[in-house]
Design an enzyme around this catalytic site. Sequence first.
Site, mmCIF file in Angstrom:
data_model
loop_
_atom_site.group_PDB
_atom_site.id
_atom_site.type_symbol
_atom_site.label_atom_id
_atom_site.label_comp_id
_atom_site.label_asym_id
_atom_site.label_seq_id
_atom_site.Cartn_x
_atom_site.Cartn_y
_atom_site.Cartn_z
ATOM 1 N N ALA A 1 4.074 7.094 -1.137
ATOM 2 C CA ALA A 1 5.478 7.142 -1.642
ATOM 3 C C ALA A 1 5.765 7.947 -3.319
ATOM 4 C CB ALA A 1 5.837 5.805 -1.595
ATOM 5 N N VAL B 1 1.091 -1.075 0.532
ATOM 6 C CA VAL B 1 -0.282 0.045 0.105
ATOM 7 C C VAL B 1 1.103 1.351 0.327
ATOM 8 C CG1 VAL B 1 -0.275 -0.098 2.647
ATOM 9 C CG2 VAL B 1 -2.126 0.943 0.843
ATOM 10 N N LYS B 2 1.858 0.925 0.223
ATOM 11 C CA LYS B 2 2.758 2.380 0.439
ATOM 12 C C LYS B 2 3.486 2.864 -0.840
ATOM 13 C CE LYS B 2 3.049 2.224 4.656
ATOM 14 N NZ LYS B 2 2.542 3.119 6.401
ATOM 15 N N ASP B 3 3.174 2.304 -2.062
ATOM 16 C CA ASP B 3 3.707 2.829 -3.154
ATOM 17 C C ASP B 3 3.027 3.906 -3.425
ATOM 18 O OD1 ASP B 3 5.143 0.603 -3.302
ATOM 19 O OD2 ASP B 3 4.012 -0.680 -5.361
#
Length: 453
Positions: free
Chosen positions: A48, A43-45
């Site tokens: 970021a 999910v951090k894509d």
Amino acid sequence: MKYAKNILETIGNTPLVKLNKITSGIDALVLAKVETFNPGNSVKDRMAVKMIEDAEADGRLKPGGTIIEGTSGNTGMGLALAAIVKGYKLVCVISDKQSKEKMDILRAVGAKVVVCPTDVEPTDPRSYYSVSKRLAEETPNAWYVNQYDNPSNAIAHYEQTGPEIWEQTEGRVTHFVVGVGTGGTISGVAKYLKEKNPNVKVWGIDTYGSVFKKYHETGIFDENEIYSYITEGIGEDILPKNVDFSLIDGFTKVTDKDAAVYTRKLALEEGIFVGNSAGAAIKGLLQLKEHFKPEDVVVVLFHDSGSRYVGKMFNDDWMRERGFLDEEITTAEDLIKDHADKPLVVVRTEELVSHAIERLRKYKISQIPVIDANGFVGSVDETDLFRSYVEDKDIAEKPIREVMGRPYPVVKAGTSVEEVSRLINKDNQAVLVDLGNGRHHIITKHDIISAIK
């Protein structure tokens, strides 16, 4: 032709997947938002790229600059993909509790990885918070991301993840459940969903060793709640600005063991190979089942991929070492099965005490059986050796037979754990188990304690 101009354009639009077996005790429809479908497998894509684009827009990140961030691994991966496409250097500061797979993956996509100790205060100069800030100050043309307090983190989920969930459920979502770390995912999604329908309930999954649940319920930041834990990606010993507690209806805490066990269950029962925080999220959801009605639509978010935990939660030895595998231990043989293949360390009656001391040190053990030509005739214990050394400094050059104690009792492989336990006391520190064919192994208090669940 339909194609993405670069890998960043494939971020988002991850699927909702109905959970079946693992949620059989819940009447509501439970849907998993499986974020491992993002190119960086988490999910951090989303956040970021958003944080980088916002920093570019206002001049904090300049062409050819160096991106510096403290990360549990997933944000680092998203930053790395963006750094490759956009031409930046990346330094990821990571704590030593994170999996080796995460560190290796970050290096594989060009990031420099700096590893810091986990079990230190956030203000300690060795902590990954402090090291990140220091490196950003010392590195020319650097930008410190600070995902914990960077508002672009939550905005990314307000603009992307929240709308996706609303559209995919056709506005029928009633509950959102997710692990809380930086707070960006829960706060961004919660803000969007509650704007669409104020009745949507948002639950955060916390871990033991973290401050979120108590702070949400009492407003007290209790430092006594802070201690080292195994679960990765959720929980904090700080209060990130991205955690908007006013948008969260409640928290439930999940143990390290349950998080690990349910991570494996998701793979085995649903065919969904996801990471440690997903195990915590699904166990937390099960703990909250009394809040769900048959007509509800519950969305639980799975942060990342199981590939980052192959050496941990998906490794039987790792699980067994921490007592996370529920294996029935009833006999003497069960107690030593994890190391039964290792040879029994012994010392002979005519060897010197110095030889026994060397073996205790080399194998990191506390007791050694003593043998002669006829079999087991005595025992050596580190406590007794120490006491003897205090009384006689020349003891190291004396033969073992002059200092050895009574031989350890020998039991059969099928002897019950209870009977073995009774044999270990202050006068007898170990038991030998006869495995047949002349093979013996030693059972110590450590083996008994390790078997306690």
